[in-house]
Design a protein around this motif. Sequence first.
Motif, PDB file in Angstrom:
ATOM      1  N   ASP A 224       1.378   1.696  -5.153  1.00  0.00           N
ATOM      2  CA  ASP A 224       1.598   2.640  -4.052  1.00  0.00           C
ATOM      3  C   ASP A 224       0.253   3.226  -3.651  1.00  0.00           C
ATOM      4  O   ASP A 224      -0.133   4.303  -4.089  1.00  0.00           O
ATOM      5  CB  ASP A 224       2.579   3.734  -4.473  1.00  0.00           C
ATOM      6  CG  ASP A 224       3.006   4.610  -3.309  1.00  0.00           C
ATOM      7  OD1 ASP A 224       2.674   4.288  -2.152  1.00  0.00           O
ATOM      8  OD2 ASP A 224       3.679   5.623  -3.554  1.00  0.00           O
ATOM      9  N   SER A 225      -0.455   2.495  -2.813  1.00  0.00           N
ATOM     10  CA  SER A 225      -1.811   2.897  -2.456  1.00  0.00           C
ATOM     11  C   SER A 225      -1.824   4.204  -1.675  1.00  0.00           C
ATOM     12  O   SER A 225      -0.874   4.507  -0.954  1.00  0.00           O
ATOM     13  CB  SER A 225      -2.483   1.795  -1.634  1.00  0.00           C
ATOM     14  OG  SER A 225      -1.822   1.641  -0.399  1.00  0.00           O
ATOM     15  N   PRO A 226      -2.886   4.981  -1.817  1.00  0.00           N
ATOM     16  CA  PRO A 226      -3.004   6.234  -1.059  1.00  0.00           C
ATOM     17  C   PRO A 226      -2.932   5.954   0.440  1.00  0.00           C
ATOM     18  O   PRO A 226      -3.536   5.019   0.932  1.00  0.00           O
ATOM     19  CB  PRO A 226      -4.387   6.758  -1.451  1.00  0.00           C
ATOM     20  CG  PRO A 226      -4.730   6.061  -2.722  1.00  0.00           C
ATOM     21  CD  PRO A 226      -4.030   4.731  -2.671  1.00  0.00           C
ATOM     22  N   GLY A 227      -2.147   6.742   1.136  1.00  0.00           N
ATOM     23  CA  GLY A 227      -2.038   6.597   2.579  1.00  0.00           C
ATOM     24  C   GLY A 227      -0.974   5.635   3.031  1.00  0.00           C
ATOM     25  O   GLY A 227      -0.702   5.514   4.210  1.00  0.00           O
ATOM     26  N   SER A 228      -0.342   4.917   2.101  1.00  0.00           N
ATOM     27  CA  SER A 228       0.700   3.993   2.536  1.00  0.00           C
ATOM     28  C   SER A 228       2.057   4.689   2.501  1.00  0.00           C
ATOM     29  O   SER A 228       2.227   5.634   1.745  1.00  0.00           O
ATOM     30  CB  SER A 228       0.714   2.747   1.655  1.00  0.00           C
ATOM     31  OG  SER A 228       1.071   3.063   0.334  1.00  0.00           O
ATOM     32  N   PRO A 229       3.026   4.323   3.284  1.00  0.00           N
ATOM     33  CA  PRO A 229       2.894   3.242   4.242  1.00  0.00           C
ATOM     34  C   PRO A 229       2.135   3.694   5.476  1.00  0.00           C
ATOM     35  O   PRO A 229       2.219   4.837   5.887  1.00  0.00           O
ATOM     36  CB  PRO A 229       4.341   2.901   4.585  1.00  0.00           C
ATOM     37  CG  PRO A 229       5.077   4.170   4.404  1.00  0.00           C
ATOM     38  CD  PRO A 229       4.356   4.915   3.305  1.00  0.00           C
ATOM     39  N   ASP A 230       1.403   2.800   6.032  1.00  0.00           N
ATOM     40  CA  ASP A 230       0.657   3.043   7.260  1.00  0.00           C
ATOM     41  C   ASP A 230       0.643   1.746   8.048  1.00  0.00           C
ATOM     42  O   ASP A 230       1.511   0.907   7.859  1.00  0.00           O
ATOM     43  CB  ASP A 230      -0.753   3.568   6.960  1.00  0.00           C
ATOM     44  CG  ASP A 230      -1.576   2.574   6.166  1.00  0.00           C
ATOM     45  OD1 ASP A 230      -1.163   1.407   6.033  1.00  0.00           O
ATOM     46  OD2 ASP A 230      -2.632   2.950   5.679  1.00  0.00           O
ATOM     47  N   SER A 231      -0.329   1.540   8.845  1.00  0.00           N
ATOM     48  CA  SER A 231      -0.372   0.313   9.644  1.00  0.00           C
ATOM     49  C   SER A 231      -1.073  -0.828   8.927  1.00  0.00           C
ATOM     50  O   SER A 231      -1.380  -1.846   9.535  1.00  0.00           O
ATOM     51  CB  SER A 231      -1.073   0.597  10.969  1.00  0.00           C
ATOM     52  OG  SER A 231      -2.401   1.013  10.720  1.00  0.00           O
ATOM     53  N   GLY A 232      -1.335  -0.690   7.635  1.00  0.00           N
ATOM     54  CA  GLY A 232      -1.989  -1.750   6.880  1.00  0.00           C
ATOM     55  C   GLY A 232      -3.498  -1.731   7.008  1.00  0.00           C
ATOM     56  O   GLY A 232      -4.133  -2.780   6.981  1.00  0.00           O
ATOM     57  N   ALA A 233      -4.071  -0.531   7.106  1.00  0.00           N
ATOM     58  CA  ALA A 233      -5.529  -0.406   7.184  1.00  0.00           C
ATOM     59  C   ALA A 233      -6.162  -1.007   5.925  1.00  0.00           C
ATOM     60  O   ALA A 233      -5.598  -0.921   4.831  1.00  0.00           O
ATOM     61  CB  ALA A 233      -5.927   1.060   7.322  1.00  0.00           C
ATOM     62  N   ASN A 234      -7.330  -1.618   6.065  1.00  0.00           N
ATOM     63  CA  ASN A 234      -7.986  -2.276   4.942  1.00  0.00           C
ATOM     64  C   ASN A 234      -8.208  -1.325   3.762  1.00  0.00           C
ATOM     65  O   ASN A 234      -8.026  -1.715   2.614  1.00  0.00           O
ATOM     66  CB  ASN A 234      -9.309  -2.901   5.385  1.00  0.00           C
ATOM     67  CG  ASN A 234      -9.852  -3.860   4.350  1.00  0.00           C
ATOM     68  OD1 ASN A 234      -9.151  -4.795   3.942  1.00  0.00           O
ATOM     69  ND2 ASN A 234     -11.072  -3.655   3.911  1.00  0.00           N
ATOM     70  N   SER A 235      -8.590  -0.071   4.027  1.00  0.00           N
ATOM     71  CA  SER A 235      -8.805   0.879   2.929  1.00  0.00           C
ATOM     72  C   SER A 235      -7.516   1.128   2.159  1.00  0.00           C
ATOM     73  O   SER A 235      -7.534   1.265   0.936  1.00  0.00           O
ATOM     74  CB  SER A 235      -9.375   2.193   3.458  1.00  0.00           C
ATOM     75  OG  SER A 235      -8.479   2.772   4.391  1.00  0.00           O
ATOM     76  N   SER A 236      -6.387   1.156   2.848  1.00  0.00           N
ATOM     77  CA  SER A 236      -5.106   1.336   2.178  1.00  0.00           C
ATOM     78  C   SER A 236      -4.695   0.065   1.426  1.00  0.00           C
ATOM     79  O   SER A 236      -4.198   0.132   0.305  1.00  0.00           O
ATOM     80  CB  SER A 236      -4.026   1.725   3.184  1.00  0.00           C
ATOM     81  OG  SER A 236      -2.811   1.999   2.527  1.00  0.00           O
ATOM     82  N   LEU A 237      -4.928  -1.086   2.036  1.00  0.00           N
ATOM     83  CA  LEU A 237      -4.617  -2.351   1.359  1.00  0.00           C
ATOM     84  C   LEU A 237      -5.404  -2.487   0.063  1.00  0.00           C
ATOM     85  O   LEU A 237      -4.877  -2.936  -0.952  1.00  0.00           O
ATOM     86  CB  LEU A 237      -4.913  -3.537   2.277  1.00  0.00           C
ATOM     87  CG  LEU A 237      -3.967  -3.729   3.450  1.00  0.00           C
ATOM     88  CD1 LEU A 237      -4.498  -4.786   4.403  1.00  0.00           C
ATOM     89  CD2 LEU A 237      -2.570  -4.067   2.980  1.00  0.00           C
ATOM     90  N   ASN A 238      -6.673  -2.080   0.095  1.00  0.00           N
ATOM     91  CA  ASN A 238      -7.493  -2.171  -1.106  1.00  0.00           C
ATOM     92  C   ASN A 238      -7.147  -1.099  -2.133  1.00  0.00           C
ATOM     93  O   ASN A 238      -7.614  -1.157  -3.265  1.00  0.00           O
ATOM     94  CB  ASN A 238      -8.976  -2.146  -0.752  1.00  0.00           C
ATOM     95  CG  ASN A 238      -9.428  -3.478  -0.221  1.00  0.00           C
ATOM     96  OD1 ASN A 238      -8.876  -4.513  -0.573  1.00  0.00           O
ATOM     97  ND2 ASN A 238     -10.418  -3.463   0.650  1.00  0.00           N
ATOM     98  N   GLY A 239      -6.309  -0.139  -1.727  1.00  0.00           N
ATOM     99  CA  GLY A 239      -5.823   0.874  -2.663  1.00  0.00           C
ATOM    100  C   GLY A 239      -4.705   0.359  -3.546  1.00  0.00           C
ATOM    101  O   GLY A 239      -4.303   1.011  -4.493  1.00  0.00           O
TER     102      GLY A 239
END
Length: 157
Positions: free
Chosen positions: A38-53
């Motif tokens: 459960d990356s920080p900021g998700s769910p969102d639009s799939g930003a790379n920083s969130s994906l890498n979280g």
Amino acid sequence: MLRRLVPAAAAGTLTLALTTAPAQAANPAVMFTKVYYDSPGSPDSGANSSLNGEYVHIKNTGRSAVSLRGWTVRDTTKRSDHVYTFGVFTLGAGKTVTVRTGKGKNTPTTRYWGRGGQGTFSYIWNQSRDTAYLRNASGRLVDSCSYNSSRADYKNC
């Protein structure tokens, strides 16, 4: 510690001797130690920083380096785009590698799945329940780590 009985011959009679298997036989030398689903900021639009979280940690607990070339990481989804395959990569003894979902520059300690551009469909790990599978280059299951909680962000395996 695993123990097993093995026959031992003594003066024409059959006796049983107790032997101890090495502790390493109980656990794989290469294994998951963490799934951060459960990356920080998700769910969102799939930003790379969130994906890498969202990522997995894979550790080599053995005493020698292991080539991970051809090894795979995947979740329970049967989709081919949910499989990460290691290229030429060696995991040193006692070392950990992080496999992140998004894009980035591969290093000796961090590998990137390279996902993005699909919005929320770019994420690999479900936020409440999933299983991570680690298979060697022959396809044999080496380790797995399951989680079933929406109250936590990660699972220590």
